[in-house]
Design a protein around this motif. Sequence first.
Motif, PDB file in Angstrom:
ATOM      1  N   SER A   1       0.790  -1.233   0.000  1.00  0.00           N
ATOM      2  CA  SER A   1       0.000   0.000   0.000  1.00  0.00           C
ATOM      3  C   SER A   1       0.823   1.284   0.000  1.00  0.00           C
ATOM      4  N   GLY A   2       2.141   1.165   0.052  1.00  0.00           N
ATOM      5  CA  GLY A   2       2.964   2.357   0.095  1.00  0.00           C
ATOM      6  C   GLY A   2       3.360   2.660   1.520  1.00  0.00           C
ATOM      7  N   CYS A   3       2.401   2.851   2.412  1.00  0.00           N
ATOM      8  CA  CYS A   3       2.707   3.043   3.825  1.00  0.00           C
ATOM      9  C   CYS A   3       1.460   2.735   4.644  1.00  0.00           C
ATOM     10  N   TYR A   4       1.666   2.066   5.736  1.00  0.00           N
ATOM     11  CA  TYR A   4       0.560   1.675   6.611  1.00  0.00           C
ATOM     12  C   TYR A   4       1.055   1.737   8.046  1.00  0.00           C
ATOM     13  N   GLU A   5       0.328   2.450   8.892  1.00  0.00           N
ATOM     14  CA  GLU A   5       0.725   2.580  10.291  1.00  0.00           C
ATOM     15  C   GLU A   5       0.403   1.292  11.047  1.00  0.00           C
ATOM     16  N   SER A   6       1.232   0.300  10.838  1.00  0.00           N
ATOM     17  CA  SER A   6       1.053  -0.990  11.493  1.00  0.00           C
ATOM     18  C   SER A   6       1.306  -0.837  12.994  1.00  0.00           C
ATOM     19  N   GLN A   7       0.238  -0.957  13.787  1.00  0.00           N
ATOM     20  CA  GLN A   7       0.376  -0.766  15.227  1.00  0.00           C
ATOM     21  C   GLN A   7       1.305  -1.799  15.885  1.00  0.00           C
ATOM     22  N   PRO A   8       1.229  -3.100  15.498  1.00  0.00           N
ATOM     23  CA  PRO A   8       2.171  -4.052  16.097  1.00  0.00           C
ATOM     24  C   PRO A   8       3.632  -3.708  15.813  1.00  0.00           C
ATOM     25  N   LEU A   9       3.938  -3.296  14.573  1.00  0.00           N
ATOM     26  CA  LEU A   9       5.324  -2.959  14.233  1.00  0.00           C
ATOM     27  C   LEU A   9       5.769  -1.673  14.944  1.00  0.00           C
ATOM     28  N   MET A  10       4.874  -0.680  15.002  1.00  0.00           N
ATOM     29  CA  MET A  10       5.214   0.574  15.682  1.00  0.00           C
ATOM     30  C   MET A  10       5.366   0.342  17.184  1.00  0.00           C
ATOM     31  N   LYS A  11       4.572  -0.554  17.733  1.00  0.00           N
ATOM     32  CA  LYS A  11       4.700  -0.886  19.151  1.00  0.00           C
ATOM     33  C   LYS A  11       6.055  -1.549  19.412  1.00  0.00           C
ATOM     34  N   THR A  12       6.403  -2.519  18.574  1.00  0.00           N
ATOM     35  CA  THR A  12       7.668  -3.235  18.750  1.00  0.00           C
ATOM     36  C   THR A  12       8.856  -2.284  18.660  1.00  0.00           C
ATOM     37  N   CYS A  13       8.897  -1.480  17.606  1.00  0.00           N
ATOM     38  CA  CYS A  13      10.042  -0.583  17.408  1.00  0.00           C
ATOM     39  C   CYS A  13       9.997   0.624  18.343  1.00  0.00           C
ATOM     40  N   GLY A  14       8.802   1.112  18.634  1.00  0.00           N
ATOM     41  CA  GLY A  14       8.683   2.247  19.548  1.00  0.00           C
ATOM     42  C   GLY A  14       9.146   1.906  20.954  1.00  0.00           C
ATOM     43  N   ASN A  33      -0.256   7.120   6.996  1.00  0.00           N
ATOM     44  CA  ASN A  33      -1.033   6.180   6.205  1.00  0.00           C
ATOM     45  C   ASN A  33      -1.205   6.655   4.770  1.00  0.00           C
ATOM     46  N   SER A  34      -1.073   5.720   3.833  1.00  0.00           N
ATOM     47  CA  SER A  34      -1.489   6.013   2.466  1.00  0.00           C
ATOM     48  C   SER A  34      -3.003   5.848   2.420  1.00  0.00           C
ATOM     49  N   GLU A  35      -3.644   6.364   1.380  1.00  0.00           N
ATOM     50  CA  GLU A  35      -5.104   6.297   1.287  1.00  0.00           C
ATOM     51  C   GLU A  35      -5.593   4.861   1.324  1.00  0.00           C
ATOM     52  N   LYS A  36      -4.886   3.975   0.613  1.00  0.00           N
ATOM     53  CA  LYS A  36      -5.312   2.576   0.536  1.00  0.00           C
ATOM     54  C   LYS A  36      -5.283   1.912   1.898  1.00  0.00           C
ATOM     55  N   SER A  37      -4.280   2.258   2.709  1.00  0.00           N
ATOM     56  CA  SER A  37      -4.093   1.555   3.974  1.00  0.00           C
ATOM     57  C   SER A  37      -5.143   1.901   5.004  1.00  0.00           C
ATOM     58  N   LEU A  38      -5.928   2.962   4.762  1.00  0.00           N
ATOM     59  CA  LEU A  38      -6.931   3.350   5.741  1.00  0.00           C
ATOM     60  C   LEU A  38      -8.053   2.325   5.846  1.00  0.00           C
ATOM     61  N   THR A  39      -8.092   1.356   4.913  1.00  0.00           N
ATOM     62  CA  THR A  39      -9.109   0.319   4.972  1.00  0.00           C
ATOM     63  C   THR A  39      -8.666  -0.860   5.824  1.00  0.00           C
ATOM     64  N   PHE A  48      -0.297   1.799  19.134  1.00  0.00           N
ATOM     65  CA  PHE A  48       1.080   1.671  19.625  1.00  0.00           C
ATOM     66  C   PHE A  48       1.327   2.587  20.819  1.00  0.00           C
ATOM     67  N   VAL A  49       0.486   3.622  20.948  1.00  0.00           N
ATOM     68  CA  VAL A  49       0.664   4.599  22.024  1.00  0.00           C
ATOM     69  C   VAL A  49       0.515   3.933  23.395  1.00  0.00           C
ATOM     70  N   THR A  50      -0.321   2.900  23.473  1.00  0.00           N
ATOM     71  CA  THR A  50      -0.528   2.204  24.746  1.00  0.00           C
ATOM     72  C   THR A  50       0.796   1.742  25.339  1.00  0.00           C
ATOM     73  N   ALA A  51       1.637   1.164  24.498  1.00  0.00           N
ATOM     74  CA  ALA A  51       2.928   0.653  24.963  1.00  0.00           C
ATOM     75  C   ALA A  51       3.856   1.791  25.388  1.00  0.00           C
ATOM     76  N   LEU A  52       3.811   2.914  24.648  1.00  0.00           N
ATOM     77  CA  LEU A  52       4.673   4.046  24.993  1.00  0.00           C
ATOM     78  C   LEU A  52       4.239   4.675  26.319  1.00  0.00           C
ATOM     79  N   VAL A  53       2.938   4.756  26.538  1.00  0.00           N
ATOM     80  CA  VAL A  53       2.433   5.296  27.803  1.00  0.00           C
ATOM     81  C   VAL A  53       2.903   4.424  28.968  1.00  0.00           C
TER      82      VAL A  53
END
Length: 234
Positions: free
Chosen positions: A124-137, A203-209, A216-221
């Motif tokens: 999709s170009g870019c997608y805010e994958s919460q599991p990946l952002m949680k892991t790396c964040g 997010n790219s437009e496609k990834s919003l679906t 991911f914010v839960t883990a950072l908090v």
Amino acid sequence: LSQKDAQDAVLRSGCYESQPLMKTCGTQCYSSADQASCSAKCLEGKGVRPSCASCLGQKIRCTVKKCLNFCAADANSPTCSSCVSRSCGSCNSEKSLTQPEEESFVTALVALSQKDAQDAVLRSGCYESQPLMKTCGTQCYSSADQASCSAKCLKGKGVQSSCASCLGRKIQCTVKNCLNFCAADANSPTCSSCVSRSCGSCNSEKSLTQPEEESFVTALVALSQKDAQPTVFP
């Protein structure tokens, strides 16, 4: 059979949650439309009695549906184990609880879920994958340069450079600007509004679906609150 009925049958007849077998059949059936039946059939083919195979198959499906978000950062964490135990029960008979500890089958399922997230990013170009952002964040929370550290981590998981850079900046921005607004509830409108207003979207437009995932914010908090706890000296 319901999950409880299947577990009761197991407890009467004897069953052991063999992690290697559950890993093999769980990964083999991960993409199946009916993960429970597919896994049960696979397990029966490996010599597991039908009542036990049925219970294990339902537990595999339940884990995929309800707990992978809680297991993304660490499949062996208490948070992950608690979700699987609370939501999906146990198929172990009393006797089997004396078996030696093995690597959890959940580890393999988490790896597949993260691969799915990575594939979505690449398509999709870019997608805010919460599991990946949680892991790396969480991995980069203590870094002096959270954005670069997170971007490097995300690139290592298959995210394209421009997307990884955007996600890394968003992780850093969230830590710097929004954790105070998210402390009470990382899923609240107040928190979401701060992250959206201050840090934008990658997010790219496609990834919003894509389906909704735990933020991911839960883990950072959680990390920020851990840091804020006073040090107690003996």
